[in-house]
Scaffold this motif. Sequence first.
Motif, PDB file in Angstrom:
ATOM      1  N   GLY A   7      -1.295   1.796   7.085  1.00 58.82           N
ATOM      2  CA  GLY A   7      -0.615   0.872   7.970  1.00 58.82           C
ATOM      3  C   GLY A   7      -1.209   0.789   9.364  1.00 58.82           C
ATOM      4  O   GLY A   7      -0.851  -0.099  10.132  1.00 58.82           O
ATOM      5  N   ASN A   8      -2.131   1.706   9.710  1.00 60.83           N
ATOM      6  CA  ASN A   8      -2.730   1.726  11.050  1.00 60.83           C
ATOM      7  C   ASN A   8      -4.228   1.484  11.038  1.00 60.83           C
ATOM      8  O   ASN A   8      -4.731   0.669  11.797  1.00 60.83           O
ATOM      9  CB  ASN A   8      -2.467   3.087  11.729  1.00 60.83           C
ATOM     10  CG  ASN A   8      -0.995   3.375  11.861  1.00 60.83           C
ATOM     11  OD1 ASN A   8      -0.227   2.517  12.254  1.00 60.83           O
ATOM     12  ND2 ASN A   8      -0.598   4.580  11.495  1.00 60.83           N
ATOM     13  N   ASP A   9      -4.930   2.216  10.216  1.00 62.14           N
ATOM     14  CA  ASP A   9      -6.387   2.140  10.140  1.00 62.14           C
ATOM     15  C   ASP A   9      -6.790   0.797   9.525  1.00 62.14           C
ATOM     16  O   ASP A   9      -6.321   0.447   8.436  1.00 62.14           O
ATOM     17  CB  ASP A   9      -6.898   3.302   9.289  1.00 62.14           C
ATOM     18  CG  ASP A   9      -8.411   3.366   9.213  1.00 62.14           C
ATOM     19  OD1 ASP A   9      -9.016   2.403   8.687  1.00 62.14           O
ATOM     20  OD2 ASP A   9      -8.982   4.382   9.650  1.00 62.14           O
ATOM     21  N   PRO A  10      -7.653   0.027  10.194  1.00 62.20           N
ATOM     22  CA  PRO A  10      -8.032  -1.302   9.680  1.00 62.20           C
ATOM     23  C   PRO A  10      -8.637  -1.276   8.276  1.00 62.20           C
ATOM     24  O   PRO A  10      -8.403  -2.199   7.492  1.00 62.20           O
ATOM     25  CB  PRO A  10      -9.052  -1.811  10.698  1.00 62.20           C
ATOM     26  CG  PRO A  10      -8.801  -1.025  11.939  1.00 62.20           C
ATOM     27  CD  PRO A  10      -8.250   0.299  11.508  1.00 62.20           C
ATOM     28  N   GLU A  11      -9.383  -0.217   7.936  1.00 60.57           N
ATOM     29  CA  GLU A  11      -9.958  -0.139   6.584  1.00 60.57           C
ATOM     30  C   GLU A  11      -8.865   0.051   5.536  1.00 60.57           C
ATOM     31  O   GLU A  11      -8.934  -0.526   4.456  1.00 60.57           O
ATOM     32  CB  GLU A  11     -10.958   1.016   6.485  1.00 60.57           C
ATOM     33  CG  GLU A  11     -12.281   0.731   7.151  1.00 60.57           C
ATOM     34  CD  GLU A  11     -13.262   1.844   6.867  1.00 60.57           C
ATOM     35  OE1 GLU A  11     -14.278   1.566   6.190  1.00 60.57           O
ATOM     36  OE2 GLU A  11     -13.005   2.985   7.311  1.00 60.57           O
ATOM     37  N   PHE A  12      -7.864   0.843   5.850  1.00 57.23           N
ATOM     38  CA  PHE A  12      -6.753   1.065   4.918  1.00 57.23           C
ATOM     39  C   PHE A  12      -5.947  -0.214   4.762  1.00 57.23           C
ATOM     40  O   PHE A  12      -5.554  -0.576   3.656  1.00 57.23           O
ATOM     41  CB  PHE A  12      -5.859   2.199   5.417  1.00 57.23           C
ATOM     42  CG  PHE A  12      -6.408   3.575   5.163  1.00 57.23           C
ATOM     43  CD1 PHE A  12      -5.701   4.476   4.379  1.00 57.23           C
ATOM     44  CD2 PHE A  12      -7.610   3.989   5.699  1.00 57.23           C
ATOM     45  CE1 PHE A  12      -6.185   5.752   4.139  1.00 57.23           C
ATOM     46  CE2 PHE A  12      -8.107   5.256   5.474  1.00 57.23           C
ATOM     47  CZ  PHE A  12      -7.402   6.144   4.687  1.00 57.23           C
ATOM     48  N   ALA A  58      -7.912  -2.676   2.601  1.00 50.56           N
ATOM     49  CA  ALA A  58      -7.905  -2.284   1.184  1.00 50.56           C
ATOM     50  C   ALA A  58      -6.562  -2.620   0.549  1.00 50.56           C
ATOM     51  O   ALA A  58      -6.505  -3.143  -0.565  1.00 50.56           O
ATOM     52  CB  ALA A  58      -8.218  -0.797   1.047  1.00 50.56           C
ATOM     53  N   ASP A  59      -5.495  -2.340   1.250  1.00 51.55           N
ATOM     54  CA  ASP A  59      -4.173  -2.620   0.706  1.00 51.55           C
ATOM     55  C   ASP A  59      -3.893  -4.124   0.649  1.00 51.55           C
ATOM     56  O   ASP A  59      -3.113  -4.579  -0.185  1.00 51.55           O
ATOM     57  CB  ASP A  59      -3.100  -1.902   1.526  1.00 51.55           C
ATOM     58  CG  ASP A  59      -1.913  -1.529   0.673  1.00 51.55           C
ATOM     59  OD1 ASP A  59      -2.110  -1.180  -0.516  1.00 51.55           O
ATOM     60  OD2 ASP A  59      -0.793  -1.592   1.185  1.00 51.55           O
ATOM     61  N   GLN A  60      -4.547  -4.873   1.504  1.00 54.08           N
ATOM     62  CA  GLN A  60      -4.352  -6.323   1.512  1.00 54.08           C
ATOM     63  C   GLN A  60      -4.832  -6.959   0.209  1.00 54.08           C
ATOM     64  O   GLN A  60      -4.294  -7.983  -0.225  1.00 54.08           O
ATOM     65  CB  GLN A  60      -5.070  -6.950   2.712  1.00 54.08           C
ATOM     66  CG  GLN A  60      -4.599  -8.351   3.036  1.00 54.08           C
ATOM     67  CD  GLN A  60      -3.128  -8.397   3.444  1.00 54.08           C
ATOM     68  OE1 GLN A  60      -2.684  -7.593   4.258  1.00 54.08           O
ATOM     69  NE2 GLN A  60      -2.394  -9.319   2.871  1.00 54.08           N
ATOM     70  N   ILE A  61      -5.815  -6.345  -0.436  1.00 54.75           N
ATOM     71  CA  ILE A  61      -6.280  -6.845  -1.742  1.00 54.75           C
ATOM     72  C   ILE A  61      -5.110  -6.852  -2.724  1.00 54.75           C
ATOM     73  O   ILE A  61      -4.885  -7.826  -3.441  1.00 54.75           O
ATOM     74  CB  ILE A  61      -7.438  -5.977  -2.279  1.00 54.75           C
ATOM     75  CG1 ILE A  61      -8.653  -6.067  -1.353  1.00 54.75           C
ATOM     76  CG2 ILE A  61      -7.796  -6.387  -3.710  1.00 54.75           C
ATOM     77  CD1 ILE A  61      -9.730  -5.023  -1.630  1.00 54.75           C
ATOM     78  N   ARG A  62      -4.363  -5.765  -2.731  1.00 53.86           N
ATOM     79  CA  ARG A  62      -3.182  -5.659  -3.611  1.00 53.86           C
ATOM     80  C   ARG A  62      -2.142  -6.707  -3.252  1.00 53.86           C
ATOM     81  O   ARG A  62      -1.605  -7.400  -4.114  1.00 53.86           O
ATOM     82  CB  ARG A  62      -2.585  -4.249  -3.502  1.00 53.86           C
ATOM     83  CG  ARG A  62      -1.338  -4.045  -4.337  1.00 53.86           C
ATOM     84  CD  ARG A  62      -0.747  -2.654  -4.118  1.00 53.86           C
ATOM     85  NE  ARG A  62      -0.444  -2.369  -2.728  1.00 53.86           N
ATOM     86  CZ  ARG A  62       0.669  -2.767  -2.098  1.00 53.86           C
ATOM     87  NH1 ARG A  62       1.572  -3.469  -2.730  1.00 53.86           N
ATOM     88  NH2 ARG A  62       0.869  -2.461  -0.830  1.00 53.86           N
ATOM     89  N   GLU A  63      -1.873  -6.818  -1.950  1.00 54.16           N
ATOM     90  CA  GLU A  63      -0.856  -7.773  -1.486  1.00 54.16           C
ATOM     91  C   GLU A  63      -1.236  -9.208  -1.829  1.00 54.16           C
ATOM     92  O   GLU A  63      -0.402  -9.961  -2.329  1.00 54.16           O
ATOM     93  CB  GLU A  63      -0.673  -7.645   0.032  1.00 54.16           C
ATOM     94  CG  GLU A  63       0.076  -6.422   0.457  1.00 54.16           C
ATOM     95  CD  GLU A  63       1.548  -6.482   0.065  1.00 54.16           C
ATOM     96  OE1 GLU A  63       2.170  -7.551   0.172  1.00 54.16           O
ATOM     97  OE2 GLU A  63       2.055  -5.434  -0.359  1.00 54.16           O
TER      98      GLU A  63
END
Length: 103
Positions: free
Chosen positions: A70-75, A78-83
């Motif tokens: 929720g903070n680190d831009p890379e994380f 990566a999670d945005q792909i799922r969303e």
Amino acid sequence: MITCVVHYVIDPAQIEAFERFAREWMRLVAKHGGVHHGYFLPAEGASDRAEALFSFESLAAYERYRTRFGNDPEFVAADQIREDSGCVLRYERTFMRPFLPST
């Protein structure tokens, strides 16, 4: 050592998106001190199940890794792909300790 086993219910029509999602998380786990044991995707049987296993030296090390969510831009990316794709319908995490054969 603590191993996180993630049980996924996925959208079979979004398997390519799930693979993109998986590649990013494997990279991020390794970058942040964990060992990723891979994602296990449907081959035969249920087409909507997938698993992932990755380990950290301790639960505390895993928690340090989790602080980036929720903070680190890379994380976030990566999670945005799922969303964006909807490739993951739901998931649950289980923490296990390995019991390995003696040498």
